[in-house]
Enzyme design. Structure first.
Site, PDB file in Angstrom:
ATOM      1  N   GLY A   9       0.107  25.761  27.485  1.00 48.36           N
ATOM      2  CA  GLY A   9       0.377  24.376  27.879  1.00 48.36           C
ATOM      3  C   GLY A   9      -0.827  23.487  27.651  1.00 48.36           C
ATOM      4  CB  ALA A  10      -3.647  23.743  25.472  1.00 48.90           C
ATOM      5  CB  SER A  11       0.616  19.990  24.011  1.00 48.42           C
ATOM      6  OG  SER A  11       1.448  20.236  25.121  1.00 48.42           O
ATOM      7  NE  ARG A  12       3.171  17.055  27.659  1.00 43.20           N
ATOM      8  CZ  ARG A  12       3.676  17.172  28.878  1.00 43.20           C
ATOM      9  NH1 ARG A  12       3.302  16.361  29.848  1.00 43.20           N
ATOM     10  NH2 ARG A  12       4.575  18.097  29.159  1.00 43.20           N
ATOM     11  CB  VAL A  56       4.586  30.611  28.514  1.00 40.91           C
ATOM     12  CG1 VAL A  56       3.486  30.158  27.571  1.00 40.91           C
ATOM     13  CG2 VAL A  56       4.862  29.572  29.601  1.00 40.91           C
ATOM     14  CB  SER A 134      -0.692  23.897  42.889  1.00 32.21           C
ATOM     15  OG  SER A 134      -0.531  22.781  43.747  1.00 32.21           O
ATOM     16  CE1 TYR A 147       3.817  23.045  40.208  1.00 28.01           C
ATOM     17  CE2 TYR A 147       2.853  22.335  42.288  1.00 28.01           C
ATOM     18  CZ  TYR A 147       2.740  22.569  40.929  1.00 28.01           C
ATOM     19  OH  TYR A 147       1.547  22.318  40.279  1.00 28.01           O
ATOM     20  CB  ALA A 149       7.830  29.476  46.582  1.00 30.82           C
ATOM     21  CE  LYS A 151       1.551  25.730  39.455  1.00 28.52           C
ATOM     22  NZ  LYS A 151       1.139  26.232  38.133  1.00 28.52           N
TER      23      LYS A 151
HETATM   24  P1  NAP Z   1       1.377  18.172  32.385  1.00 30.74           P
HETATM   25  O1  NAP Z   1       0.503  17.042  32.031  1.00 30.74           O
HETATM   26  O2  NAP Z   1       2.805  17.926  32.752  1.00 30.74           O
HETATM   27  O3  NAP Z   1       1.303  19.248  31.198  1.00 30.74           O
HETATM   28  C1  NAP Z   1       2.048  20.421  31.288  1.00 30.74           C
HETATM   29  C2  NAP Z   1       1.732  21.296  30.099  1.00 30.74           C
HETATM   30  O4  NAP Z   1       2.478  22.515  30.258  1.00 30.74           O
HETATM   31  C3  NAP Z   1       2.133  20.664  28.781  1.00 30.74           C
HETATM   32  O5  NAP Z   1       1.132  20.917  27.833  1.00 30.74           O
HETATM   33  C4  NAP Z   1       3.421  21.402  28.432  1.00 30.74           C
HETATM   34  O6  NAP Z   1       3.582  21.587  27.027  1.00 30.74           O
HETATM   35  C5  NAP Z   1       3.166  22.757  29.050  1.00 30.74           C
HETATM   36  N1  NAP Z   1       4.409  23.491  29.285  1.00 30.74           N
HETATM   37  C6  NAP Z   1       5.415  23.203  30.131  1.00 30.74           C
HETATM   38  N2  NAP Z   1       6.387  24.109  30.020  1.00 30.74           N
HETATM   39  C7  NAP Z   1       5.973  24.995  29.080  1.00 30.74           C
HETATM   40  C8  NAP Z   1       6.542  26.172  28.538  1.00 30.74           C
HETATM   41  N3  NAP Z   1       7.728  26.622  28.928  1.00 30.74           N
HETATM   42  N4  NAP Z   1       5.841  26.857  27.599  1.00 30.74           N
HETATM   43  C9  NAP Z   1       4.628  26.404  27.175  1.00 30.74           C
HETATM   44  N5  NAP Z   1       4.047  25.292  27.655  1.00 30.74           N
HETATM   45  C10 NAP Z   1       4.726  24.612  28.603  1.00 30.74           C
HETATM   46  O7  NAP Z   1       0.782  18.983  33.635  1.00 30.74           O
HETATM   47  P2  NAP Z   1      -0.706  19.154  34.162  1.00 30.74           P
HETATM   48  O8  NAP Z   1      -0.864  18.247  35.313  1.00 30.74           O
HETATM   49  O9  NAP Z   1      -1.676  19.139  33.061  1.00 30.74           O
HETATM   50  O10 NAP Z   1      -0.586  20.628  34.761  1.00 30.74           O
HETATM   51  C11 NAP Z   1      -1.212  21.750  34.193  1.00 30.74           C
HETATM   52  C12 NAP Z   1      -1.184  22.875  35.227  1.00 30.74           C
HETATM   53  O11 NAP Z   1      -1.881  22.461  36.399  1.00 30.74           O
HETATM   54  C13 NAP Z   1       0.221  23.254  35.681  1.00 30.74           C
HETATM   55  O12 NAP Z   1       0.294  24.637  35.883  1.00 30.74           O
HETATM   56  C14 NAP Z   1       0.366  22.525  37.003  1.00 30.74           C
HETATM   57  O13 NAP Z   1       1.315  23.122  37.833  1.00 30.74           O
HETATM   58  C15 NAP Z   1      -1.045  22.630  37.526  1.00 30.74           C
HETATM   59  N6  NAP Z   1      -1.392  21.640  38.542  1.00 30.74           N
HETATM   60  C16 NAP Z   1      -1.371  20.309  38.255  1.00 30.74           C
HETATM   61  C17 NAP Z   1      -1.717  19.385  39.258  1.00 30.74           C
HETATM   62  C18 NAP Z   1      -1.734  17.915  39.041  1.00 30.74           C
HETATM   63  O14 NAP Z   1      -1.927  17.174  40.019  1.00 30.74           O
HETATM   64  N7  NAP Z   1      -1.571  17.425  37.831  1.00 30.74           N
HETATM   65  C19 NAP Z   1      -2.062  19.862  40.537  1.00 30.74           C
HETATM   66  C20 NAP Z   1      -2.069  21.212  40.773  1.00 30.74           C
HETATM   67  C21 NAP Z   1      -1.745  22.104  39.775  1.00 30.74           C
HETATM   68  P3  NAP Z   1       4.638  20.761  26.114  1.00 30.74           P
HETATM   69  O15 NAP Z   1       4.492  19.310  26.454  1.00 30.74           O
HETATM   70  O16 NAP Z   1       4.186  21.115  24.731  1.00 30.74           O
HETATM   71  O17 NAP Z   1       5.998  21.321  26.432  1.00 30.74           O
END
Ligand code: NAP
Length: 239
Positions: A9-12, A56, A134, A147, A149, A151
């Site tokens: 999930g490194a695209s964004r 994944v 998280s 979510y 549960a 995490k």
């Molecule tokens: P995000 O901006 O929504 O990015 C999510 C990333 O996950 C995207 O690159 C997306 O890729 C990828 N992804 C989703 N489903 C996928 C799949 N089935 N297979 C492969 N890639 C997949 O989220 P983020 O905020 O960066 O979150 C990253 C991580 O941190 C997550 O695990 C999230 O639960 C955790 N987290 C985030 C926060 C927060 O406040 N943002 C807080 C706590 C934990 P595509 O776009 O290419 O599908």
């Protein structure tokens, strides 16, 4: 020989920032994506890395991705299980499909990738696995029950695998971000973000790089005596 990291999930968001930090430190970065191909390929160009598509949650796609990476680079020094999704809503209103998808991506995505990378790490008696949980996995979040549960499962997985693989030279750790400004949190209004900030001792929300720098640290030898830990990166929101 350059070190190689696979970041799911490194695209964004946090995953993309993590890829940038590893690349800045001289690592070869493998940028996994599912639907954001254009962004992933642009990031691969910028970082000199390699973009690879796989959902994944699908063990077959995951295996193909990891085989392709091993064939191209020969090894994976670090795996960052970052891919994740969240669905917000009252527990009983979340559909079965959404509930399943939350577990499929956040939990089974982590298990699938680790299962296929681990044998290569065990063979070398070297590897760093960093899982992204998280703060809700630590404390439980209202309207994010599934979510939370999922995490929490990532935290349990981290601790158990650290015990199982420590003697084989593998470090397994977890970071638990607080509120980080990405697409995942874009659903919050400006007013809601201000309210959340009031609960954060450091007075601000996190930026993706706040998480990325700690993930990178955990992949380095400076963190070689750390395993099975959950590092909170939340501005003090959870203490
Ligand atoms: P995000 O901006 O929504 O990015 C999510 C990333 O996950 C995207 O690159 C997306 O890729 C990828 N992804 C989703 N489903 C996928 C799949 N089935 N297979 C492969 N890639 C997949 O989220 P983020 O905020 O960066 O979150 C990253 C991580 O941190 C997550 O695990 C999230 O639960 C955790 N987290 C985030 C926060 C927060 O406040 N943002 C807080 C706590 C934990 P595509 O776009 O290419 O599908």
């Amino acid at each position: 020989m350059l070190k190689t990291v696979l970041i799911t999930g490194a695209s964004r968001g946090i995953g993309a920032a993590t890829a940038e930090v590893f690349a800045e430190n001289g690592w070869t970065v493998i940028i996994n994506y599912n639907s954001s191909g254009e962004k992933a390929h642009a990031l691969a160009e910028k970082t000199g890395g390699f973009a690879v598509k796989a959902d994944v949650s699908d063990p077959v796609q995951t295996e193909e991705m990891i085989n392709a990476v091993i064939e191209k680079y020969g090894k994976i020094d670090a795996l960052v299980n970052n891919a994740g999704i969240s669905v917000t809503g009252l527990f009983d209103l979340v559909s079965d499909d959404d509930a399943r998808r939350i577990f499929d991506v956040n939990v089974f995505g982590t298990l699938n990738c680790t299962r296929k990378v681990l044998p290569h790490m065990l063979k070398r008696r070297y590897g760093k696995i960093i899982n992204i949980s998280s703060m809700w996995g630590q404390t439980g979040g209202s309207c994010e029950v599934h979510y939370s549960a999922a995490k929490a499962a990532v935290i349990g997985f981290t601790k158990a695998l650290a015990k199982e693989t420590g003697s084989a030279g593998i470090n397994v750790n977890c970071v638990a971000p607080g509120m980080v400004m990405t697409d995942m949190t874009a659903c919050y209004t400006g007013e809601e973000v201000e309210e959340i900030k009031e609960e954060i001792p450091l007075g601000r929300c996190g930026e993706p790089r706040d998480i990325a720098e700690t993930v990178y640290f955990l992949a380095t030898e400076k963190a070689s005596f750390i395993t099975g830990q959950v590092i909170g990166i939340n501005g003090g929101m959870v203490i």
